[in-house]
Design a protein around this motif. Structure first.
Motif, mmCIF file in Angstrom:
data_model
loop_
_atom_site.group_PDB
_atom_site.id
_atom_site.type_symbol
_atom_site.label_atom_id
_atom_site.label_comp_id
_atom_site.label_asym_id
_atom_site.label_seq_id
_atom_site.Cartn_x
_atom_site.Cartn_y
_atom_site.Cartn_z
ATOM 1 N N SER A 11 3.975 4.417 -2.684
ATOM 2 C CA SER A 11 2.550 3.253 -2.004
ATOM 3 C C SER A 11 3.809 1.769 -1.793
ATOM 4 C CB SER A 11 1.957 2.847 -3.392
ATOM 5 O OG SER A 11 2.733 2.208 -4.292
ATOM 6 N N ASN A 12 5.355 1.986 -2.293
ATOM 7 C CA ASN A 12 5.300 0.897 -1.915
ATOM 8 C C ASN A 12 6.146 0.436 -0.116
ATOM 9 O OD1 ASN A 12 8.806 -0.139 -2.032
ATOM 10 N ND2 ASN A 12 7.447 -2.233 -2.405
ATOM 11 N N TRP A 27 -3.361 -5.741 3.751
ATOM 12 C CA TRP A 27 -3.968 -5.279 2.707
ATOM 13 C C TRP A 27 -1.933 -5.723 1.450
ATOM 14 C CZ3 TRP A 27 -3.327 -2.073 6.427
ATOM 15 C CH2 TRP A 27 -4.623 -2.230 7.520
ATOM 16 N N PRO A 28 -2.767 -5.905 0.296
ATOM 17 C CA PRO A 28 -1.618 -6.092 -0.880
ATOM 18 C C PRO A 28 -1.458 -4.722 -1.267
ATOM 19 C CG PRO A 28 -3.827 -6.624 -1.845
ATOM 20 C CD PRO A 28 -3.652 -6.611 -0.229
ATOM 21 N N GLU A 29 -0.333 -4.218 -1.798
ATOM 22 C CA GLU A 29 0.038 -3.339 -2.765
ATOM 23 C C GLU A 29 -0.637 -2.497 -3.548
ATOM 24 O OE1 GLU A 29 4.023 -0.666 -4.099
ATOM 25 O OE2 GLU A 29 3.945 -2.786 -3.716
ATOM 26 N N SER A 30 -1.586 -3.047 -4.008
ATOM 27 C CA SER A 30 -2.019 -3.045 -4.824
ATOM 28 C C SER A 30 -3.721 -1.850 -4.512
ATOM 29 C CB SER A 30 -2.751 -3.720 -5.377
ATOM 30 O OG SER A 30 -3.694 -4.866 -4.876
ATOM 31 N N GLU A 33 -1.569 1.197 -3.639
ATOM 32 C CA GLU A 33 -2.182 2.158 -5.038
ATOM 33 C C GLU A 33 -3.495 2.663 -5.266
ATOM 34 O OE1 GLU A 33 -0.306 -1.100 -7.563
ATOM 35 O OE2 GLU A 33 1.467 -0.691 -6.653
ATOM 36 N N HIS A 34 -4.197 1.674 -5.212
ATOM 37 C CA HIS A 34 -5.758 2.096 -5.984
ATOM 38 C C HIS A 34 -6.367 3.207 -5.041
ATOM 39 C CE1 HIS A 34 -10.316 1.808 -7.358
ATOM 40 N NE2 HIS A 34 -10.541 1.857 -5.584
#
Length: 140
Positions: A11-12, A27-30, A33-34
């Motif tokens: 993800s990172n 988009w944020p990293e979250s 991850e989702h």
């Protein structure tokens, strides 16, 4: 270049590629991850690029495709798309692209996509989204 299916551990790396390609990532990293945890989403990654997609029944929507600026024009996007095109039992691939991204539109047309709709003033910058599709026939 070997394409692999991404895992949550990627993800990172995916976020950093998106951040470099889109300056900054929309988009944020979250979000990555989702999606990497979702059973309907898949990400494919290789050195310098990634592709994120969602499959529902026989359709795949390509949600994101990014290549680091230092790695563009090296066939990375084509290889990622070819990997997704090889998935079984898919009759239609969908994506959207900013009307100003001429290089991406040309690539998608080269890879068999055609325009089916324009969403006016879709993006924050006021640009239209070009909706594209690639239909394929499935033989049993």
């Amino acid at each position: 270049m070997i394409v692999k299916r991404a895992t949550i551990e990627d993800s990172n790396r995916i976020f950093n590629l998106a951040n470099a390609a889109f300056v900054p990532s929309p988009w944020p990293e979250s979000v990555f991850e989702h999606e990497l945890k979702s059973p309907r989403s898949q990400y494919f990654i290789l050195d310098g690029g990634f592709l994120g997609m969602t499959q529902i029944l026989d359709e795949i929507e390509i949600n994101s495709l990014a290549v680091h600026p230092d790695n563009q024009q090296q066939g990375i996007a084509q290889q990622l798309l070819a990997t997704v095109f090889s998935l079984p039992n898919v009759t239609r691939f969908l994506l959207e692209v900013d009307e100003s991204n001429v290089a991406a539109i040309c690539l998608y047309k080269k890879m068999g996509f055609s325009v089916y709709y324009h969403r006016e003033k879709y993006y924050k910058n006021g640009h239209a989204a070009i909706m594209m599709e690639r239909k394929v026939s499935v033989t049993n």
